[in-house]
Design a protein around this motif. Sequence first.
Motif, PDB file in Angstrom:
ATOM      1  N   PRO A   1      29.790  22.217  45.121  1.00  0.00           N
ATOM      2  CA  PRO A   1      31.058  22.937  45.276  1.00  0.00           C
ATOM      3  C   PRO A   1      30.897  24.242  46.046  1.00  0.00           C
ATOM      4  O   PRO A   1      29.985  25.023  45.773  1.00  0.00           O
ATOM      5  CB  PRO A   1      31.496  23.190  43.828  1.00  0.00           C
ATOM      6  CG  PRO A   1      30.256  23.074  43.005  1.00  0.00           C
ATOM      7  CD  PRO A   1      29.408  22.062  43.702  1.00  0.00           C
ATOM      8  N   GLY A   2      31.766  24.448  47.039  1.00  0.00           N
ATOM      9  CA  GLY A   2      31.747  25.675  47.829  1.00  0.00           C
ATOM     10  C   GLY A   2      30.862  25.609  49.058  1.00  0.00           C
ATOM     11  O   GLY A   2      30.830  26.562  49.848  1.00  0.00           O
ATOM     12  N   TRP A   3      30.170  24.506  49.271  1.00  0.00           N
ATOM     13  CA  TRP A   3      29.230  24.397  50.389  1.00  0.00           C
ATOM     14  C   TRP A   3      29.834  23.695  51.602  1.00  0.00           C
ATOM     15  O   TRP A   3      29.236  23.739  52.685  1.00  0.00           O
ATOM     16  CB  TRP A   3      27.976  23.637  49.955  1.00  0.00           C
ATOM     17  CG  TRP A   3      27.087  24.379  49.008  1.00  0.00           C
ATOM     18  CD1 TRP A   3      27.297  24.600  47.687  1.00  0.00           C
ATOM     19  CD2 TRP A   3      25.815  24.985  49.318  1.00  0.00           C
ATOM     20  NE1 TRP A   3      26.252  25.304  47.139  1.00  0.00           N
ATOM     21  CE2 TRP A   3      25.330  25.553  48.118  1.00  0.00           C
ATOM     22  CE3 TRP A   3      25.049  25.095  50.475  1.00  0.00           C
ATOM     23  CZ2 TRP A   3      24.111  26.216  48.044  1.00  0.00           C
ATOM     24  CZ3 TRP A   3      23.829  25.748  50.414  1.00  0.00           C
ATOM     25  CH2 TRP A   3      23.375  26.311  49.209  1.00  0.00           C
ATOM     26  N   ASP A   4      30.941  23.048  51.464  1.00  0.00           N
ATOM     27  CA  ASP A   4      31.501  22.252  52.555  1.00  0.00           C
ATOM     28  C   ASP A   4      31.766  23.117  53.790  1.00  0.00           C
ATOM     29  O   ASP A   4      32.553  24.068  53.743  1.00  0.00           O
ATOM     30  CB  ASP A   4      32.814  21.603  52.097  1.00  0.00           C
ATOM     31  CG  ASP A   4      33.390  20.663  53.137  1.00  0.00           C
ATOM     32  OD1 ASP A   4      32.633  20.189  54.013  1.00  0.00           O
ATOM     33  OD2 ASP A   4      34.612  20.394  53.090  1.00  0.00           O
ATOM     34  N   GLY A   5      31.087  22.792  54.905  1.00  0.00           N
ATOM     35  CA  GLY A   5      31.301  23.497  56.163  1.00  0.00           C
ATOM     36  C   GLY A   5      30.667  24.878  56.239  1.00  0.00           C
ATOM     37  O   GLY A   5      30.831  25.574  57.248  1.00  0.00           O
ATOM     38  N   TYR A   6      29.946  25.294  55.216  1.00  0.00           N
ATOM     39  CA  TYR A   6      29.367  26.643  55.195  1.00  0.00           C
ATOM     40  C   TYR A   6      28.253  26.757  56.237  1.00  0.00           C
ATOM     41  O   TYR A   6      27.468  25.831  56.445  1.00  0.00           O
ATOM     42  CB  TYR A   6      28.818  26.942  53.800  1.00  0.00           C
ATOM     43  CG  TYR A   6      28.333  28.362  53.619  1.00  0.00           C
ATOM     44  CD1 TYR A   6      29.214  29.365  53.254  1.00  0.00           C
ATOM     45  CD2 TYR A   6      26.995  28.695  53.814  1.00  0.00           C
ATOM     46  CE1 TYR A   6      28.770  30.677  53.077  1.00  0.00           C
ATOM     47  CE2 TYR A   6      26.545  29.994  53.643  1.00  0.00           C
ATOM     48  CZ  TYR A   6      27.435  30.977  53.273  1.00  0.00           C
ATOM     49  OH  TYR A   6      26.998  32.264  53.109  1.00  0.00           O
ATOM     50  N   ASP A   7      28.164  27.936  56.875  1.00  0.00           N
ATOM     51  CA  ASP A   7      27.154  28.171  57.915  1.00  0.00           C
ATOM     52  C   ASP A   7      25.815  28.506  57.252  1.00  0.00           C
ATOM     53  O   ASP A   7      25.438  29.679  57.131  1.00  0.00           O
ATOM     54  CB  ASP A   7      27.613  29.302  58.835  1.00  0.00           C
ATOM     55  CG  ASP A   7      26.706  29.469  60.054  1.00  0.00           C
ATOM     56  OD1 ASP A   7      25.675  28.772  60.134  1.00  0.00           O
ATOM     57  OD2 ASP A   7      27.035  30.305  60.919  1.00  0.00           O
ATOM     58  N   ILE A   8      25.107  27.485  56.842  1.00  0.00           N
ATOM     59  CA  ILE A   8      23.846  27.655  56.121  1.00  0.00           C
ATOM     60  C   ILE A   8      22.800  28.339  56.992  1.00  0.00           C
ATOM     61  O   ILE A   8      22.065  29.225  56.535  1.00  0.00           O
ATOM     62  CB  ILE A   8      23.325  26.291  55.640  1.00  0.00           C
ATOM     63  CG1 ILE A   8      24.271  25.710  54.595  1.00  0.00           C
ATOM     64  CG2 ILE A   8      21.909  26.412  55.084  1.00  0.00           C
ATOM     65  CD1 ILE A   8      23.915  24.300  54.156  1.00  0.00           C
ATOM     66  N   ARG A   9      22.714  27.941  58.253  1.00  0.00           N
ATOM     67  CA  ARG A   9      21.666  28.473  59.120  1.00  0.00           C
ATOM     68  C   ARG A   9      21.754  29.988  59.254  1.00  0.00           C
ATOM     69  O   ARG A   9      20.757  30.705  59.103  1.00  0.00           O
ATOM     70  CB  ARG A   9      21.767  27.827  60.498  1.00  0.00           C
ATOM     71  CG  ARG A   9      21.378  26.363  60.541  1.00  0.00           C
ATOM     72  CD  ARG A   9      21.658  25.797  61.911  1.00  0.00           C
ATOM     73  NE  ARG A   9      21.234  24.411  62.035  1.00  0.00           N
ATOM     74  CZ  ARG A   9      21.544  23.625  63.047  1.00  0.00           C
ATOM     75  NH1 ARG A   9      22.285  24.083  64.043  1.00  0.00           N
ATOM     76  NH2 ARG A   9      21.123  22.367  63.089  1.00  0.00           N
ATOM     77  N   THR A  10      22.951  30.489  59.528  1.00  0.00           N
ATOM     78  CA  THR A  10      23.114  31.928  59.716  1.00  0.00           C
ATOM     79  C   THR A  10      22.801  32.695  58.433  1.00  0.00           C
ATOM     80  O   THR A  10      22.120  33.730  58.457  1.00  0.00           O
ATOM     81  CB  THR A  10      24.538  32.248  60.184  1.00  0.00           C
ATOM     82  OG1 THR A  10      24.760  31.633  61.459  1.00  0.00           O
ATOM     83  CG2 THR A  10      24.758  33.754  60.318  1.00  0.00           C
TER      84      THR A  10
END
Length: 400
Positions: free
Chosen positions: A164-173
């Motif tokens: 939950p809350g991770w969809d589409g999040y900019d993990i790399r940055t």
Amino acid sequence: MAAKQASAGELLHLVRSGQAATRGALQQVTGLSRATVGQRLDRLFRAGWLREGANDPVDSPLGGRPSVRLEFDDSHAVVLAADLETRHARAAVLGLTGELLAEHSGPLLVDDGPDAVLGELGRWFGDLLEKAGCSARAVCGIGLAVPGPVDWVSGRVVQPPIMPGWDGYDIRTRLRRAFAEHAGGRPDVEVLVDNDANLMAYGEQRAAYPDCSAFVLVKVSTGIGAGVVVDGGVYRGIDGGAGDIGHIRVPEGAEALCMCGSYGCLAALASGRALARRLAAAGVPATSGSDVRDLLASGHPEALGLAREAGRRVGDVLATVVTLLNPGVLMIAGDLAGTAFLTGVRELLYQRALPRSTAHLEVVTSQLGERAGLIGAGALVVEHLYAPERAEERLVAMGV
């Protein structure tokens, strides 16, 4: 290989893969002149990526002066890797050939969201580099395994049922920033993100079954997912959705609500979360796949019975997977990957699949255990960064 294509990056690939280990062999394979090979090798030496090893008499069949053997210098950099589960994570500093230099594991709730989780990973990375005696400047890349589908191009999780809350999040940055804040790392460090089953499959195939051209790993923990390695590369599908077998609908699960919001998914019946729910309803304390794993390890009879039943359900679905892909190895991994579950898988798999599909199939359990995702993540970073085109780009950026 045409001479015009044999860049320094491609010479490095030939050396790393063992296809050519001396200057003479490189000339023969590429068709480049001795001077050109020397110039391109000089760039690799200046970058610190190659070194000279022992003399190679095999390269001098006429008894002439032995050639100097070329070797990939794996001491010039390290990789950071992390493997996220739903309630736990593991992180490590790895050498370029996969050896663990420092490792840490501990509780980390994916439900806390990407900002908090990735920030904590940055702190772990800082501590691990200190423990390994490595500088942040030595880190050439970071690999991250996550329990959800990942769009490989963007590195973003796409509609993850259990994140939950991770969809589409900019993990790399965010991970770059956490690495810079807590470990003093470069804010432009390369970060690669992939699904955990993909990276487990990649690590296991390279470590134990390098000659297997079609390899499938099924991870059964909180959820159920599969990683597929074909001809040495991860098969991800169009947008990272390949292997998501936990959401195949099964007839007997019509009333079972899955975390994805649908009814009848395999994961709603046969995952660690599903078994924990059934055990809890029977009065057995269990809330997650790891709790079920502990019960199985202690020989709990009801947990063993449910694990075998879950294995049969997964085996029924895997009969289709095996018929479609015709793999040489089917590996069962994750919290439920014990004797009871594996027995159930085999029962239905061999009953439902055509003998032609399973005649040369090995059904096995994990060789690398809990470190499979870490080792796969590290290997993915190394193979990406030192692939011919990317290596050439990096050499240019380094000014060599």
